[in-house]
Design an enzyme around this catalytic site. Structure first.
Site, PDB file in Angstrom:
ATOM      1  N   LYS A 192      -8.479  -2.317  -0.795  1.00 56.88           N
ATOM      2  CA  LYS A 192      -8.429  -2.118   1.062  1.00 56.88           C
ATOM      3  C   LYS A 192      -7.909  -1.273   1.397  1.00 56.88           C
ATOM      4  CE  LYS A 192      -8.240  -2.444   5.251  1.00 56.88           C
ATOM      5  NZ  LYS A 192      -8.055  -1.366   5.212  1.00 56.88           N
ATOM      6  N   GLU A 268       4.433  -6.185  -1.231  1.00 60.56           N
ATOM      7  CA  GLU A 268       5.635  -4.972  -0.739  1.00 60.56           C
ATOM      8  C   GLU A 268       5.835  -4.802   0.335  1.00 60.56           C
ATOM      9  OE1 GLU A 268       7.405  -3.804  -3.230  1.00 60.56           O
ATOM     10  OE2 GLU A 268       6.692  -4.167  -5.566  1.00 60.56           O
ATOM     11  N   CYS A 302       9.127   4.279   1.907  1.00 58.06           N
ATOM     12  CA  CYS A 302       8.873   2.589   2.169  1.00 58.06           C
ATOM     13  C   CYS A 302      10.393   2.417   2.066  1.00 58.06           C
ATOM     14  CB  CYS A 302       8.271   1.634   1.724  1.00 58.06           C
ATOM     15  SG  CYS A 302       7.952   1.871   0.236  1.00 58.06           S
ATOM     16  N   GLU A 402      12.174  -0.104  11.441  1.00 57.35           N
ATOM     17  CA  GLU A 402      11.818   1.050  10.467  1.00 57.35           C
ATOM     18  C   GLU A 402      11.061   2.078  10.818  1.00 57.35           C
ATOM     19  OE1 GLU A 402       8.702   0.134   7.778  1.00 57.35           O
ATOM     20  OE2 GLU A 402       9.660   0.373   5.814  1.00 57.35           O
TER      21      GLU A 402
HETATM   22  P1  NAD Z   1       0.163  -1.756   7.819  1.00 52.27           P
HETATM   23  O1  NAD Z   1       0.967  -3.417   7.403  1.00 52.27           O
HETATM   24  O2  NAD Z   1       0.575  -1.333   8.765  1.00 52.27           O
HETATM   25  O3  NAD Z   1      -1.350  -1.733   6.693  1.00 52.27           O
HETATM   26  C1  NAD Z   1      -1.279  -1.453   5.709  1.00 52.27           C
HETATM   27  C2  NAD Z   1      -2.960  -2.055   5.189  1.00 52.27           C
HETATM   28  O4  NAD Z   1      -2.696  -3.229   5.857  1.00 52.27           O
HETATM   29  C3  NAD Z   1      -3.345  -0.737   5.530  1.00 52.27           C
HETATM   30  O5  NAD Z   1      -4.999  -1.375   4.634  1.00 52.27           O
HETATM   31  C4  NAD Z   1      -4.407  -1.990   6.948  1.00 52.27           C
HETATM   32  O6  NAD Z   1      -5.442  -1.818   7.067  1.00 52.27           O
HETATM   33  C5  NAD Z   1      -4.759  -3.542   6.687  1.00 52.27           C
HETATM   34  N1  NAD Z   1      -4.015  -4.360   7.435  1.00 52.27           N
HETATM   35  C6  NAD Z   1      -3.589  -4.500   8.671  1.00 52.27           C
HETATM   36  N2  NAD Z   1      -3.890  -5.567  10.091  1.00 52.27           N
HETATM   37  C7  NAD Z   1      -4.112  -6.790   8.672  1.00 52.27           C
HETATM   38  C8  NAD Z   1      -4.228  -7.729   8.497  1.00 52.27           C
HETATM   39  N3  NAD Z   1      -4.169  -8.470   9.952  1.00 52.27           N
HETATM   40  N4  NAD Z   1      -4.702  -8.592   7.290  1.00 52.27           N
HETATM   41  C9  NAD Z   1      -5.158  -7.895   6.418  1.00 52.27           C
HETATM   42  N5  NAD Z   1      -4.928  -6.617   6.480  1.00 52.27           N
HETATM   43  C10 NAD Z   1      -4.435  -6.068   7.221  1.00 52.27           C
HETATM   44  O7  NAD Z   1       0.782  -0.498   6.800  1.00 52.27           O
HETATM   45  P2  NAD Z   1       0.982   0.987   7.288  1.00 52.27           P
HETATM   46  O8  NAD Z   1       0.720   1.352   7.963  1.00 52.27           O
HETATM   47  O9  NAD Z   1      -0.592   1.008   6.199  1.00 52.27           O
HETATM   48  O10 NAD Z   1       1.642   1.334   5.875  1.00 52.27           O
HETATM   49  C11 NAD Z   1       3.827   2.076   6.672  1.00 52.27           C
HETATM   50  C12 NAD Z   1       4.236   0.336   6.217  1.00 52.27           C
HETATM   51  O11 NAD Z   1       3.347   0.548   4.391  1.00 52.27           O
HETATM   52  C13 NAD Z   1       5.440   0.467   6.076  1.00 52.27           C
HETATM   53  O12 NAD Z   1       5.826  -0.791   6.220  1.00 52.27           O
HETATM   54  C14 NAD Z   1       5.777   0.909   5.063  1.00 52.27           C
HETATM   55  O13 NAD Z   1       7.203   0.395   4.336  1.00 52.27           O
HETATM   56  C15 NAD Z   1       4.911  -0.244   3.904  1.00 52.27           C
HETATM   57  N6  NAD Z   1       5.117   0.303   2.099  1.00 52.27           N
HETATM   58  C16 NAD Z   1       6.150  -0.134   1.496  1.00 52.27           C
HETATM   59  C17 NAD Z   1       5.666   0.170   0.242  1.00 52.27           C
HETATM   60  C18 NAD Z   1       6.342  -0.576  -0.846  1.00 52.27           C
HETATM   61  O14 NAD Z   1       6.570  -0.369  -1.792  1.00 52.27           O
HETATM   62  N7  NAD Z   1       7.392  -1.724  -0.634  1.00 52.27           N
HETATM   63  C19 NAD Z   1       5.035   0.932  -0.406  1.00 52.27           C
HETATM   64  C20 NAD Z   1       4.854   1.538   0.760  1.00 52.27           C
HETATM   65  C21 NAD Z   1       4.760   1.624   1.639  1.00 52.27           C
END
Ligand code: NAD
Length: 499
Positions: A192, A268, A302, A402
């Site tokens: 997804k 992650e 991230c 963040e």
């Molecule tokens: P997000 O948590 O909003 O979304 C991530 C994914 O989760 C998306 O596909 C989203 O649709 C899904 N999602 C949202 N609500 C959900 C729910 N209730 N249940 C299941 N899935 C759900 O994050 P984002 O805004 O897409 O990305 C940015 C974040 O990702 C930042 O916090 C960043 O630090 C983190 N990130 C971490 C790494 C790492 O390797 N540690 C790498 C890249 C990004």
């Protein structure tokens, strides 16, 4: 070096693209069962982009059933290792061969410079699939020590159906970090992608089937977190969820696993990484690392170095040098411009969040040294210039939350003890760095920063051989390297007794 293309070249390629997409389930493009669609807005100019299937639990059920059927049949996991390797290497080659299209799709969705999408994201995605493809015929099981009357095999077996839920900042790379090891280990995957960035994932799935991956081994369901991610993470027939995203949603995902079938979870998550600079450091190197380490990908990284923890005596000089690096090297422009080093932020709402956090930083006593403001608004796109907020203390919101935008918070320190306390005073533990010419201190410090990766006198250098992931609320489980395979497998003991 990737070839440089003109803006007109990309405009022309874009004009020839149709951007209506369905899910990719059981080897076929499928509309949402509900018939619903949603339209993505392009970050580069605020115009409508792709029209995508808006999935829900019905589509999730179909994709999981397809993945389960493929896994149960053994059509992939039961194949000769050499054959599986060839499929994955072919897949990596197809990704490279379709690199320009993939780069264009990624840029349309995400707003990053298309040259970066091509030279970095496509390259690392293909390299990731290749890396795990190459491992397939080099993995051995174990025989445990027993007496002569028995033989105990310790087999590493795939888990079954993996749900991969990924974010929008490096979609293609992070997808490959999950798809590579999960599929190489013999699992089936339902991916997804983030609702902001589905296009590259759908293309990867199409190319996988073209490479010979059996249908059902890799499915993609597009849509929103609550409607697709949540039912996937709650699904009784999913064996593991590999999640990359925010700490907030990571906690929900862990809860869904607990509420359903105790599926395994790898997370992650976010970061607020410190880059610590001592007065004896090579300040030019530190300035370059701080600028690129924070501003690359418009700060939507991230492990972006968003906290500059700098010895007070060199603070002003260092910030001056960072500004010079930005002016000299980090051009912000429309993502199709060959000169663009950084482009747009992901969406209007996110840009407002970044601008709001900058304003809070100033209200709390921070001072804007340069940049950190909305620019190119006449394009309709979401651009914020790289900048530094100085006079920050580590208790301010801009130092704790963040930001995911191109904004560095500079925090001054006087002693090594104080620097370490500031570096570790965060809920996150994804990455960090120390700049000093004193190697004893560099080693002392790098051992003491509580983070998954610590750099010495550099930032953001890595390769596939190094695991990546976090401590503390940056999550657990590691992407990349041979170790990433482990989380998609389980140990199975087969004991044979002899008489
Ligand atoms: P997000 O948590 O909003 O979304 C991530 C994914 O989760 C998306 O596909 C989203 O649709 C899904 N999602 C949202 N609500 C959900 C729910 N209730 N249940 C299941 N899935 C759900 O994050 P984002 O805004 O897409 O990305 C940015 C974040 O990702 C930042 O916090 C960043 O630090 C983190 N990130 C971490 C790494 C790492 O390797 N540690 C790498 C890249 C990004």
């Amino acid at each position: 070096m990737t070839e440089q293309f003109s803006r007109a070249y990309w405009e022309q390629r874009l004009a020839g693209l149709s951007l209506a997409r369905g899910h990719f389930i059981d080897g076929k493009v499928e509309p949402a069962r509900s018939g619903r669609t949603f339209t993505r807005t392009r970050p580069m100019d605020g115009k409508p982009g792709a029209v995508l299937a808006q999935g829900d639990v019905q589509d999730v059920d179909l994709a999981v059933a397809s993945a389960r059927k493929a896994f149960a049949s053994g059509v992939w996991r039961g194949r000769e290792p050499l054959e599986k390797k060839k499929v994955m290497l072919r897949w990596a080659e197809l990704i490279r061969a379709h690199g320009e299209e993939l780069a264009l799709l990624e840029t349309l969705d995400v707003g990053k410079p298309v040259q970066a999408s091509l030279g970095v994201d496509v390259r690392l995605c293909a390299d990731g699939i290749q890396y795990y493809g190459e491992m397939i015929d080099k993995m051995y099981d174990e025989i445990a020590p027993t007496g002569p009357k028995a033989r105990a095999l310790v087999r590493k077996v795939p888990l079954g159906v993996i749900a991969a839920i990924t974010p929008w900042n490096y979609p293609m790379i992070i997808d490959a970090w999950k798809l590579g090891p999960a599929i190489a280990a013999g699992n089936s995957v339902v991916l997804k992608p983030a609702e902001q960035s589905s296009l590259s994932a759908l293309k990867l799935a199409e190319l996988a089937v073209e490479a010979g991956l059996p249908v059902g081994v890799f499915n993609v369901v597009t849509g929103f977190g609550e409607e697709v991610g949540k039912p996937l993470a709650l699904h009784q027939d999913v064996d593991m969820v590999a999640f990359t995203g925010s700490t907030e949603v990571g906690k929900l995902v862990m809860g869904y696993a607990a509420q359903s079938n105790l599926k395994r979870v790898a997370l992650e998550l976010g970061g607020k990484s410190p880059l610590v600079v001592f007065e004896d450091a090579d300040l030019d190197a530190a300035a370059s690392a701080a600028a690129w380490g924070c501003f690359y990908n418009s700060g939507e990284t991230c492990h972006a170095a968003t906290r500059l923890v700098v010895q007070r005596s060199v603070q002003d000089e260092l910030i001056g040098k960072i500004e010079a690096v930005v002016k000299r090297e980090i051009a912000l422009a429309h993502p199709f411009e060959p000169s663009a080093q950084i482009g747009a932020l992901i969406e209007a709402e996110h840009m407002e969040k970044v601008l709001g956090l900058i304003a809070t930083g100033e209200k709390d006593g921070g001072r804007r040294a340069f940049g950190a403001e909305r620019v190119l608004s006449e394009t309709g796109g979401y651009y914020v210039s790289p900048g530094v907020i100085t006079d920050v203390t580590n208790d301010m919101r801009i130092a704790r939350q963040e930001i995911f935008g191109p904004v560095l918070a500079a925090i001054a320190f006087d002693t090594e003890e104080e620097a370490l306390a500031i570096a570790n005073d965060t809920i996150y533990g994804l990455a960090g760095a120390v700049f000093t010419r004193d190697m004893d201190r560099a080693h002392r410090f790098s051992e003491s920063i509580h983070a998954g990766t610590v750099w010495i006198n550099t930032y953001d250098m890595s390769n596939f051989a190094t695991p990546f992931g976090g401590f503390k609320q940056s999550g657990f489980g590691r992407d990349r390297s041979v170790h990433a395979i482990d989380k998609y497998c389980d140990y199975k003991t087969i004991w044979q007794q002899f008489n």
